[in-house]
Write a protein that holds these residues in place. Structure first.
Motif, PDB file in Angstrom:
ATOM      1  N   ALA A  44      24.301  18.624 -24.536  1.00  0.00           N
ATOM      2  CA  ALA A  44      22.954  18.200 -24.122  1.00  0.00           C
ATOM      3  C   ALA A  44      22.999  17.057 -23.117  1.00  0.00           C
ATOM      4  O   ALA A  44      22.203  16.127 -23.176  1.00  0.00           O
ATOM      5  CB  ALA A  44      22.112  17.816 -25.336  1.00  0.00           C
ATOM      6  N   ASN A  45      23.950  17.129 -22.197  1.00  0.00           N
ATOM      7  CA  ASN A  45      23.992  16.253 -21.033  1.00  0.00           C
ATOM      8  C   ASN A  45      23.699  17.113 -19.797  1.00  0.00           C
ATOM      9  O   ASN A  45      22.985  18.110 -19.900  1.00  0.00           O
ATOM     10  CB  ASN A  45      25.349  15.556 -20.939  1.00  0.00           C
ATOM     11  CG  ASN A  45      25.441  14.317 -21.806  1.00  0.00           C
ATOM     12  OD1 ASN A  45      24.998  13.235 -21.430  1.00  0.00           O
ATOM     13  ND2 ASN A  45      26.026  14.464 -22.995  1.00  0.00           N
ATOM     14  N   ARG A  46      24.250  16.748 -18.650  1.00  0.00           N
ATOM     15  CA  ARG A  46      23.973  17.496 -17.425  1.00  0.00           C
ATOM     16  C   ARG A  46      25.266  17.811 -16.671  1.00  0.00           C
ATOM     17  O   ARG A  46      25.352  17.669 -15.458  1.00  0.00           O
ATOM     18  CB  ARG A  46      23.015  16.698 -16.532  1.00  0.00           C
ATOM     19  CG  ARG A  46      21.673  16.420 -17.201  1.00  0.00           C
ATOM     20  CD  ARG A  46      20.782  15.538 -16.361  1.00  0.00           C
ATOM     21  NE  ARG A  46      19.553  15.191 -17.073  1.00  0.00           N
ATOM     22  CZ  ARG A  46      18.664  14.311 -16.631  1.00  0.00           C
ATOM     23  NH1 ARG A  46      18.852  13.688 -15.458  1.00  0.00           N
ATOM     24  NH2 ARG A  46      17.576  14.044 -17.335  1.00  0.00           N
ATOM     25  N   PHE A  47      26.266  18.252 -17.404  1.00  0.00           N
ATOM     26  CA  PHE A  47      27.557  18.575 -16.801  1.00  0.00           C
ATOM     27  C   PHE A  47      27.532  19.985 -16.234  1.00  0.00           C
ATOM     28  O   PHE A  47      27.541  20.964 -16.977  1.00  0.00           O
ATOM     29  CB  PHE A  47      28.667  18.470 -17.838  1.00  0.00           C
ATOM     30  CG  PHE A  47      28.962  17.080 -18.312  1.00  0.00           C
ATOM     31  CD1 PHE A  47      29.859  16.279 -17.622  1.00  0.00           C
ATOM     32  CD2 PHE A  47      28.345  16.567 -19.442  1.00  0.00           C
ATOM     33  CE1 PHE A  47      30.150  14.995 -18.056  1.00  0.00           C
ATOM     34  CE2 PHE A  47      28.624  15.284 -19.888  1.00  0.00           C
ATOM     35  CZ  PHE A  47      29.519  14.498 -19.191  1.00  0.00           C
TER      36      PHE A  47
ATOM     37  N   CYS B 191      21.549   7.766 -26.054  1.00  0.00           N
ATOM     38  CA  CYS B 191      21.371   6.380 -25.580  1.00  0.00           C
ATOM     39  C   CYS B 191      20.752   6.312 -24.180  1.00  0.00           C
ATOM     40  O   CYS B 191      20.622   5.219 -23.620  1.00  0.00           O
ATOM     41  CB  CYS B 191      22.722   5.652 -25.554  1.00  0.00           C
ATOM     42  SG  CYS B 191      23.378   5.281 -27.180  1.00  0.00           S
ATOM     43  N   GLY B 192      20.418   7.451 -23.596  1.00  0.00           N
ATOM     44  CA  GLY B 192      19.865   7.442 -22.247  1.00  0.00           C
ATOM     45  C   GLY B 192      20.877   7.157 -21.161  1.00  0.00           C
ATOM     46  O   GLY B 192      20.514   6.732 -20.055  1.00  0.00           O
ATOM     47  N   LEU B 193      22.148   7.390 -21.441  1.00  0.00           N
ATOM     48  CA  LEU B 193      23.204   7.081 -20.474  1.00  0.00           C
ATOM     49  C   LEU B 193      23.126   7.998 -19.257  1.00  0.00           C
ATOM     50  O   LEU B 193      23.013   9.219 -19.385  1.00  0.00           O
ATOM     51  CB  LEU B 193      24.579   7.241 -21.123  1.00  0.00           C
ATOM     52  CG  LEU B 193      24.928   6.291 -22.275  1.00  0.00           C
ATOM     53  CD1 LEU B 193      26.244   6.703 -22.914  1.00  0.00           C
ATOM     54  CD2 LEU B 193      25.010   4.857 -21.775  1.00  0.00           C
ATOM     55  N   THR B 194      23.203   7.420 -18.076  1.00  0.00           N
ATOM     56  CA  THR B 194      23.312   8.192 -16.835  1.00  0.00           C
ATOM     57  C   THR B 194      24.679   7.997 -16.199  1.00  0.00           C
ATOM     58  O   THR B 194      25.062   8.775 -15.320  1.00  0.00           O
ATOM     59  CB  THR B 194      22.227   7.769 -15.832  1.00  0.00           C
ATOM     60  OG1 THR B 194      22.343   6.364 -15.577  1.00  0.00           O
ATOM     61  CG2 THR B 194      20.834   8.064 -16.377  1.00  0.00           C
TER      62      THR B 194
ATOM     63  N   GLY C  94      23.513  14.256 -25.911  1.00  0.00           N
ATOM     64  CA  GLY C  94      22.113  13.894 -25.761  1.00  0.00           C
ATOM     65  C   GLY C  94      21.833  12.796 -24.773  1.00  0.00           C
ATOM     66  O   GLY C  94      20.867  12.040 -24.936  1.00  0.00           O
ATOM     67  N   ASN C  95      22.639  12.695 -23.735  1.00  0.00           N
ATOM     68  CA  ASN C  95      22.413  11.711 -22.681  1.00  0.00           C
ATOM     69  C   ASN C  95      22.117  12.439 -21.362  1.00  0.00           C
ATOM     70  O   ASN C  95      21.682  13.585 -21.372  1.00  0.00           O
ATOM     71  CB  ASN C  95      23.618  10.771 -22.569  1.00  0.00           C
ATOM     72  CG  ASN C  95      23.687   9.795 -23.738  1.00  0.00           C
ATOM     73  OD1 ASN C  95      22.856   8.905 -23.864  1.00  0.00           O
ATOM     74  ND2 ASN C  95      24.686   9.965 -24.601  1.00  0.00           N
ATOM     75  N   ALA C  96      22.318  11.777 -20.248  1.00  0.00           N
ATOM     76  CA  ALA C  96      22.062  12.391 -18.934  1.00  0.00           C
ATOM     77  C   ALA C  96      23.289  12.248 -18.042  1.00  0.00           C
ATOM     78  O   ALA C  96      23.177  12.066 -16.834  1.00  0.00           O
ATOM     79  CB  ALA C  96      20.842  11.754 -18.282  1.00  0.00           C
ATOM     80  N   LEU C  97      24.471  12.346 -18.648  1.00  0.00           N
ATOM     81  CA  LEU C  97      25.716  12.213 -17.901  1.00  0.00           C
ATOM     82  C   LEU C  97      25.996  13.484 -17.101  1.00  0.00           C
ATOM     83  O   LEU C  97      25.687  14.595 -17.533  1.00  0.00           O
ATOM     84  CB  LEU C  97      26.872  11.954 -18.864  1.00  0.00           C
ATOM     85  CG  LEU C  97      26.784  10.667 -19.688  1.00  0.00           C
ATOM     86  CD1 LEU C  97      27.900  10.631 -20.734  1.00  0.00           C
ATOM     87  CD2 LEU C  97      26.868   9.448 -18.778  1.00  0.00           C
ATOM     88  N   THR C  98      26.602  13.311 -15.942  1.00  0.00           N
ATOM     89  CA  THR C  98      26.974  14.449 -15.099  1.00  0.00           C
ATOM     90  C   THR C  98      28.477  14.521 -14.854  1.00  0.00           C
ATOM     91  O   THR C  98      28.969  15.547 -14.369  1.00  0.00           O
ATOM     92  CB  THR C  98      26.265  14.365 -13.738  1.00  0.00           C
ATOM     93  OG1 THR C  98      26.633  13.138 -13.091  1.00  0.00           O
ATOM     94  CG2 THR C  98      24.748  14.399 -13.911  1.00  0.00           C
ATOM     95  N   ALA C  99      29.199  13.465 -15.176  1.00  0.00           N
ATOM     96  CA  ALA C  99      30.639  13.435 -14.895  1.00  0.00           C
ATOM     97  C   ALA C  99      31.313  12.403 -15.791  1.00  0.00           C
ATOM     98  O   ALA C  99      30.655  11.516 -16.363  1.00  0.00           O
ATOM     99  CB  ALA C  99      30.891  13.101 -13.426  1.00  0.00           C
ATOM    100  N   LEU C 100      32.624  12.543 -15.914  1.00  0.00           N
ATOM    101  CA  LEU C 100      33.457  11.552 -16.584  1.00  0.00           C
ATOM    102  C   LEU C 100      34.422  10.973 -15.555  1.00  0.00           C
ATOM    103  O   LEU C 100      34.761  11.637 -14.570  1.00  0.00           O
ATOM    104  CB  LEU C 100      34.236  12.199 -17.736  1.00  0.00           C
ATOM    105  CG  LEU C 100      33.407  12.769 -18.886  1.00  0.00           C
ATOM    106  CD1 LEU C 100      34.319  13.412 -19.929  1.00  0.00           C
ATOM    107  CD2 LEU C 100      32.527  11.701 -19.533  1.00  0.00           C
ATOM    108  N   PRO C 101      34.891   9.745 -15.755  1.00  0.00           N
ATOM    109  CA  PRO C 101      35.765   9.114 -14.758  1.00  0.00           C
ATOM    110  C   PRO C 101      37.108   9.831 -14.634  1.00  0.00           C
ATOM    111  O   PRO C 101      37.588  10.455 -15.574  1.00  0.00           O
ATOM    112  CB  PRO C 101      35.939   7.695 -15.295  1.00  0.00           C
ATOM    113  CG  PRO C 101      35.658   7.781 -16.748  1.00  0.00           C
ATOM    114  CD  PRO C 101      34.607   8.845 -16.902  1.00  0.00           C
TER     115      PRO C 101
END
Length: 424
Positions: free
Chosen positions: A71-74, A25-28, A48-55
């Motif tokens: 396939a995110n950026r963790f 979904c293109g989530l950052t 498949g998004n661009a997330l780097t962290a979770l709350p």
């Protein structure tokens, strides 16, 4: 579809949802609206998004059982995962991850996938998760595993291929529950492999898709050999599979050689136009099919058989004999299959004629590692029990051999050649 789901989430239309799929979904940033589903959400796919962290309050999802963040950026496995009381399956493949904090491991962790990252060390807490059953670590920078894993009481499947092990952990060969072990692509096992028969791409005429696995697509093909023949052509999907690297799979196929109960290799493609690795294999007779489906999210390390599948006693015995003969042939060549499962067995659907395929997790054991072959006896024992159950459980010989193969101390298990002889 995922974007429509995201829009519905933000409108508040998904109250009461148990599953949420937001892949690609293109989530950052993490959508805070997900936490509004805390009372019901059990499955979450953020891949498949661009997330780097979770709350930090991600642990509010107290019912969450399955989380995919691949396939995110963790760079770090999110520490908040450890606060999720019900979370048992975690998948963060190919995120560039370097660090796995102990506090990120949920208490009920059963299945952890961290394939294709940059992880060089793992916390001792990993072996202190009593439900840990499946651990996927291929394609990282590991040179050691926590000693605590030697005491992990439920660990059955371990993938550590394509890492940096100069020496393999000594406890691997003694672990009482390990059954499916992937090791190839580590310095401890590196060495010369048999030469490959190289086939020019121009000599092949690819045809219809026959099937797809985790590592590649299998096509029907015409090989303009002398004489021309029909073959199966496996095109690998990428450089890294869930088990390791394609070149190690192909090397294990070459080392295995030919056997009537193996789907062996006929050759390797030398010059695919897209640079893809490709393998030529014998064409399986029409109508043959996989004996089972791969494990489900629920079964974890156990195959999923078709509802209502039953085997005649003679067919079950013939199947067991054929696969035992194939595995004994592999072991004699120093090859650990690593994935001896019903879903990697193709059979005729009636008489029990069968072949064992898929060398994705296979390893050519070198340097005194032959004791690791005994882990595969446990996998075969599990298969025998499943075959016996499918045949009504009346064959006491199958059950007796299965018990020997599953002996808690690997050194007390018979060798595969002995098992093959007993089944004959």
């Amino acid at each position: 579809m995922s974007q429509a789901t995201l829009d519905a989430l933000r409108r508040g239309d998904l109250a009461g949802a148990r599953e949420l799929r937001l892949a690609g979904c293109g989530l950052t940033e993490f959508p805070r609206e997900i936490l509004d589903l805390a009372e019901t959400l059990e499955f979450l796919d953020l891949g498949g998004n661009a997330l780097t962290a979770l709350p930090e309050d991600f642990g509010r999802l107290a019912r969450l059982r399955v989380l995919f963040g691949s396939a995110n950026r963790f760079a770090v496995l999110p520490p908040a995962l450890g606060d999720c009381a019900a979370l048992s399956q975690v998948g963060f493949r190919a995120t560039g991850m370097r660090e796995v904090p102990a506090e990120a491991l949920p208490p009920r962790l059963r299945w952890l996938t961290l394939t294709d990252n940059r992880i060089a060390a793992l916390p001792a807490a990993l072996g202190q998760r009593p439900a840990l059953q499946k651990l996927m670590l291929a394609g990282n920078a590991l040179a050691a595993l926590p000693e605590s894993l030697a005491q992990a009481p439920a660990l059955e499947l371990l993938r550590i291929g394509a890492n940096r092990f100069e020496a393999l952990p000594g406890w691997l060969a003694e672990h009482p529950t390990l059954a499916w072990l992937g090791l190839a692509g580590n310095p401890a096992l590196e060495g010369p492999a048999p030469a490959a028969r190289l086939v020019p791409w121009a000599a092949l005429m690819p045809g219809a898709l026959l099937g797809e696995g985790a590592s590649g697509h299998v096509h029907h093909a015409l090989w303009r050999d002398d004489p021309p023949r029909e073959v199966a052509l496996k095109l690998f999907k990428g450089a890294m599979t869930s088990d390791g690297l394609p070149r190690h799979e192909m090397a294990a196929c070459r080392a295995a050689g030919a056997h009537p109960n193996l789907v062996g290799a006929l050759g390797e493609v030398a010059d695919h136009p897209e640079g893809r690795a490709a393998l030529l294999m014998p064409l399986i007779p029409p109508g043959w099919r996989a004996l089972a489906g791969p494990p489900s999210l629920e079964s974890c390390t156990r195959d999923a058989y078709a509802p209502g599948l039953r085997l005649e006693a003679g067919a079950a015995l013939r199947l067991a004999r054929g696969i035992a003969a194939a595995a004994a042939h592999l072991h004699a060549a120093g090859v650990l299959h690593g994935d001896l499962y019903a879903h990697n067995i193709l059979w005729d659907g009636a008489t029990g004629a069968a072949v064992l395929g898929d060398f994705g997790a296979a390893a050519l054991l070198r340097g005194g590692h032959a004791a690791l072959l005994r882990t595969e006896l446990r996998a075969f024992g599990i298969l025998l029990e499943e075959l016996s159950a499918l045949a009504g459980g009346e064959d006491t010989r199958l059950r007796a051999i299965a018990r020997r193969c599953r002996a808690p101390r690997p050194a007390e298990r018979p060798g595969m050649a002995e098992v093959a002889a007993a089944l004959r």
